[in-house]
Scaffold this active site. Structure first.
Site, PDB file in Angstrom:
ATOM      1  N   HIS A  20       0.914  -1.390   0.324  1.00 10.88           N
ATOM      2  CA  HIS A  20      -0.134   0.342  -0.209  1.00 10.88           C
ATOM      3  C   HIS A  20       0.525   1.158   0.118  1.00 10.88           C
ATOM      4  O   HIS A  20       0.883   0.932   0.785  1.00 10.88           O
ATOM      5  CB  HIS A  20      -0.607   0.510   1.438  1.00 10.88           C
ATOM      6  CG  HIS A  20      -1.770   1.137   1.654  1.00 10.88           C
ATOM      7  ND1 HIS A  20      -1.492   2.121   2.345  1.00 10.88           N
ATOM      8  CD2 HIS A  20      -2.128   1.969   0.622  1.00 10.88           C
ATOM      9  CE1 HIS A  20      -2.470   3.033   2.266  1.00 10.88           C
ATOM     10  NE2 HIS A  20      -2.891   2.470   1.170  1.00 10.88           N
ATOM     11  N   ARG A  21       0.792   2.093  -0.885  1.00  8.26           N
ATOM     12  CA  ARG A  21       1.825   3.153  -1.175  1.00  8.26           C
ATOM     13  C   ARG A  21       2.851   2.695  -1.411  1.00  8.26           C
ATOM     14  O   ARG A  21       3.681   3.074  -0.787  1.00  8.26           O
ATOM     15  CB  ARG A  21       1.661   4.286   0.049  1.00  8.26           C
ATOM     16  CG  ARG A  21      -0.013   4.556  -0.100  1.00  8.26           C
ATOM     17  CD  ARG A  21      -0.240   5.959   0.951  1.00  8.26           C
ATOM     18  NE  ARG A  21      -1.692   5.736   1.554  1.00  8.26           N
ATOM     19  CZ  ARG A  21      -1.497   7.032   2.906  1.00  8.26           C
ATOM     20  NH1 ARG A  21      -1.280   6.710   3.088  1.00  8.26           N
ATOM     21  NH2 ARG A  21      -3.210   6.430   3.040  1.00  8.26           N
ATOM     22  N   GLU A  47       0.316  -0.760  -4.734  1.00  6.51           N
ATOM     23  CA  GLU A  47      -0.990   0.221  -4.800  1.00  6.51           C
ATOM     24  C   GLU A  47      -0.468   1.388  -4.942  1.00  6.51           C
ATOM     25  O   GLU A  47       0.274   1.684  -3.895  1.00  6.51           O
ATOM     26  CB  GLU A  47      -2.194  -0.061  -3.673  1.00  6.51           C
ATOM     27  CG  GLU A  47      -3.349   0.817  -3.657  1.00  6.51           C
ATOM     28  CD  GLU A  47      -2.980   2.138  -3.179  1.00  6.51           C
ATOM     29  OE1 GLU A  47      -4.212   3.418  -3.128  1.00  6.51           O
ATOM     30  OE2 GLU A  47      -2.528   2.651  -2.376  1.00  6.51           O
ATOM     31  N   ASP A  49      -1.184   6.812  -5.204  1.00 10.72           N
ATOM     32  CA  ASP A  49      -2.154   7.033  -5.426  1.00 10.72           C
ATOM     33  C   ASP A  49      -1.899   8.083  -6.841  1.00 10.72           C
ATOM     34  O   ASP A  49      -0.583   8.646  -7.026  1.00 10.72           O
ATOM     35  CB  ASP A  49      -2.805   7.848  -4.642  1.00 10.72           C
ATOM     36  CG  ASP A  49      -3.035   7.329  -3.267  1.00 10.72           C
ATOM     37  OD1 ASP A  49      -3.976   6.319  -3.268  1.00 10.72           O
ATOM     38  OD2 ASP A  49      -1.858   6.749  -2.271  1.00 10.72           O
ATOM     39  N   HIS A  62      -0.490  11.341  -2.386  1.00  9.20           N
ATOM     40  CA  HIS A  62      -1.200  10.756  -1.692  1.00  9.20           C
ATOM     41  C   HIS A  62      -2.493  12.074  -1.030  1.00  9.20           C
ATOM     42  O   HIS A  62      -4.158  11.414  -1.393  1.00  9.20           O
ATOM     43  CB  HIS A  62      -1.534   9.696  -0.195  1.00  9.20           C
ATOM     44  CG  HIS A  62      -2.725   9.758   0.213  1.00  9.20           C
ATOM     45  ND1 HIS A  62      -3.277  10.007   2.108  1.00  9.20           N
ATOM     46  CD2 HIS A  62      -3.481   8.480   0.301  1.00  9.20           C
ATOM     47  CE1 HIS A  62      -4.217   9.726   1.683  1.00  9.20           C
ATOM     48  NE2 HIS A  62      -4.740   8.726   0.926  1.00  9.20           N
ATOM     49  N   GLU A 121      -4.530   4.174  -8.038  1.00  4.86           N
ATOM     50  CA  GLU A 121      -6.275   4.444  -7.414  1.00  4.86           C
ATOM     51  C   GLU A 121      -5.585   6.365  -8.420  1.00  4.86           C
ATOM     52  O   GLU A 121      -5.187   6.742  -8.035  1.00  4.86           O
ATOM     53  CB  GLU A 121      -5.952   5.197  -5.541  1.00  4.86           C
ATOM     54  CG  GLU A 121      -7.409   5.390  -5.350  1.00  4.86           C
ATOM     55  CD  GLU A 121      -7.165   5.402  -3.602  1.00  4.86           C
ATOM     56  OE1 GLU A 121      -6.532   5.347  -2.796  1.00  4.86           O
ATOM     57  OE2 GLU A 121      -8.298   6.467  -3.028  1.00  4.86           O
ATOM     58  N   LYS A 123      -6.879   9.748  -7.582  1.00  2.00           N
ATOM     59  CA  LYS A 123      -6.993  10.508  -6.246  1.00  2.00           C
ATOM     60  C   LYS A 123      -8.022  12.576  -6.917  1.00  2.00           C
ATOM     61  O   LYS A 123      -7.491  12.722  -6.151  1.00  2.00           O
ATOM     62  CB  LYS A 123      -6.058  10.302  -5.525  1.00  2.00           C
ATOM     63  CG  LYS A 123      -6.027   9.713  -4.815  1.00  2.00           C
ATOM     64  CD  LYS A 123      -5.993  10.020  -3.007  1.00  2.00           C
ATOM     65  CE  LYS A 123      -5.578   8.781  -2.241  1.00  2.00           C
ATOM     66  NZ  LYS A 123      -7.142   8.179  -1.919  1.00  2.00           N
ATOM     67  N   ASP A 244       0.669  -1.971   4.142  1.00  2.00           N
ATOM     68  CA  ASP A 244       1.980  -1.724   4.246  1.00  2.00           C
ATOM     69  C   ASP A 244       3.251  -1.661   4.870  1.00  2.00           C
ATOM     70  O   ASP A 244       3.673  -1.635   4.257  1.00  2.00           O
ATOM     71  CB  ASP A 244       1.465   0.508   5.292  1.00  2.00           C
ATOM     72  CG  ASP A 244       1.044   1.066   5.432  1.00  2.00           C
ATOM     73  OD1 ASP A 244       0.206   1.334   4.899  1.00  2.00           O
ATOM     74  OD2 ASP A 244       0.171   1.386   6.249  1.00  2.00           O
TER      75      ASP A 244
HETATM   76  O1  G3P Z   1      -7.085   1.476  -2.438  1.00  2.00           O
HETATM   77  C1  G3P Z   1      -6.851   1.386  -1.397  1.00  2.00           C
HETATM   78  C2  G3P Z   1      -6.348   3.094  -0.202  1.00  2.00           C
HETATM   79  O2  G3P Z   1      -5.204   3.196  -0.534  1.00  2.00           O
HETATM   80  C3  G3P Z   1      -7.735   3.660  -0.178  1.00  2.00           C
HETATM   81  O3  G3P Z   1      -7.403   4.438   0.328  1.00  2.00           O
HETATM   82  O4  G3P Z   1      -6.762   7.331   1.805  1.00  2.00           O
HETATM   83  O5  G3P Z   1      -4.726   4.979   1.711  1.00  2.00           O
HETATM   84  O6  G3P Z   1      -5.645   6.062  -0.278  1.00  2.00           O
HETATM   85  P1  G3P Z   1      -6.590   5.420   0.883  1.00  2.00           P
HETATM   86 MG    MG Z   2      -4.631   4.398  -1.742  1.00  2.00          MG
END
Ligand code: G3P
Ligand code: MG
Length: 267
Positions: A20-21, A47, A49, A62, A121, A123, A244
């Site tokens: 995640h990120r 993942e 953003d 993000h 993602e 955004k 993470d």
């Molecule tokens: O895509 C899952 C998650 O990343 C969504 O929330 O705020 O971390 O971008 P956020």
């Molecule tokens: Mg995200």
């Protein structure tokens, strides 16, 4: 109609672990350092953003504001790429990452190529009618990464727009946590004809999984950093988790056995 042999969302072994990120427990989020670490940790997927700068460049970032990761007030949409590139987004995390920059999506594509499945993602939540979906689609086409990316967003319109340009690439609707996410998790959300639903992990249960699997949807839950929650989600049969801490999820997964259950096709 999606050809399930043509995108790694379908061909990777499940459950898929998404960094995640990037590997953001170990490196500053959404930076090349975090993506490099995810590759070194043998994570299958990442993942990230994306949003637009003032001069319409797609960057990987993000927050609405730059303050949390730079200590400076401001936001990306009011800055040019040249201004964005001056920001240090590494020091807040650890002095070892001082000088880490916000990457453009192209820089990330150039770095990762097809080594990982990339969940992008979209955004553009405050500027839902900006050209982000079309610009991202064009970059995916330029780098020929149609088989290694898929898109997600809390904004269904952004998903519908990007799908128009790249119909063969899967889309995933993100659902906000709890009551607020009910419309996205209901039949209403299905109007955007997504291939996957991305709920908050606390909204996932056996009934939810059975319902969506019956409809042929994949379920990837965000954002899970706790072993017992990961275990619960794996036991329920989620198709992927965002974390993470990818090595934590991978270590847990290696201890679990799901005889005959971990298929590469949800239908
Ligand atoms: O895509 C899952 C998650 O990343 C969504 O929330 O705020 O971390 O971008 P956020
Ligand atoms: Mg995200």
């Amino acid at each position: 109609m999606i050809d399930k042999t043509q995108n790694r969302l379908y061909t990777l072994k499940r459950p898929v672990i998404f960094a995640h990120r990037g590997a953001s427990a170990y490196a500053p989020e959404n930076t090349l350092a975090a993506f490099e670490l995810a590759i070194k940790q043998n994570t299958p997927a990442v993942e990230l953003d994306v949003m637009l700068t003032k001069d319409q460049k797609v960057v990987v970032f993000h927050d609405l504001s730059i303050e949390r990761v730079t200590g400076i007030k401001g936001n990306i949409r009011q800055m040019t790429l040249a201004e964005v590139k001056k920001l240090d987004v590494g020091s807040y995390f650890d002095s070892a990452f001082e000088g880490e920059r916000i990457p453009t999506l192209e820089e990330v594509f150039d770095f990762i190529r097809d080594k990982l499945l990339i969940n992008i993602e979209l955004k553009n939540y405050l500027t839902p009618f900006d050209p982000l979906p079309e610009l991202v689609a064009s970059l995916v086409e330029k780098w020929q990464l149609q088989a290694s990316v898929f898109f997600s967003s809390f904004n269904p319109i952004a998903l519908i727009r990007i799908k128009r340009q790249l119909p063969q690439v899967p889309i995933a609707l993100l659902a906000p946590e709890g009551k607020l996410g009910w419309p996205a998790r209901s039949r209403l959300g299905e109007l955007c004809r997504y291939q996957a639903i991305h709920p908050h992990y606390s909204d996932v249960n056996a009934k939810f999984i059975a319902l969506h699997h019956r409809k042929g949807h994949l379920i990837n839950a965000y954002t899970v950093n706790n072993v017992s929650t990961m275990r619960l989600l794996f036991d329920l049969g989620v198709d992927g988790v965002f974390t993470d801490d990818p090595p934590l999820a991978q270590t847990l997964l290696n201890t679990l056995h799901y005889p005959g259950e971990r298929k590469n096709d949800s239908s």
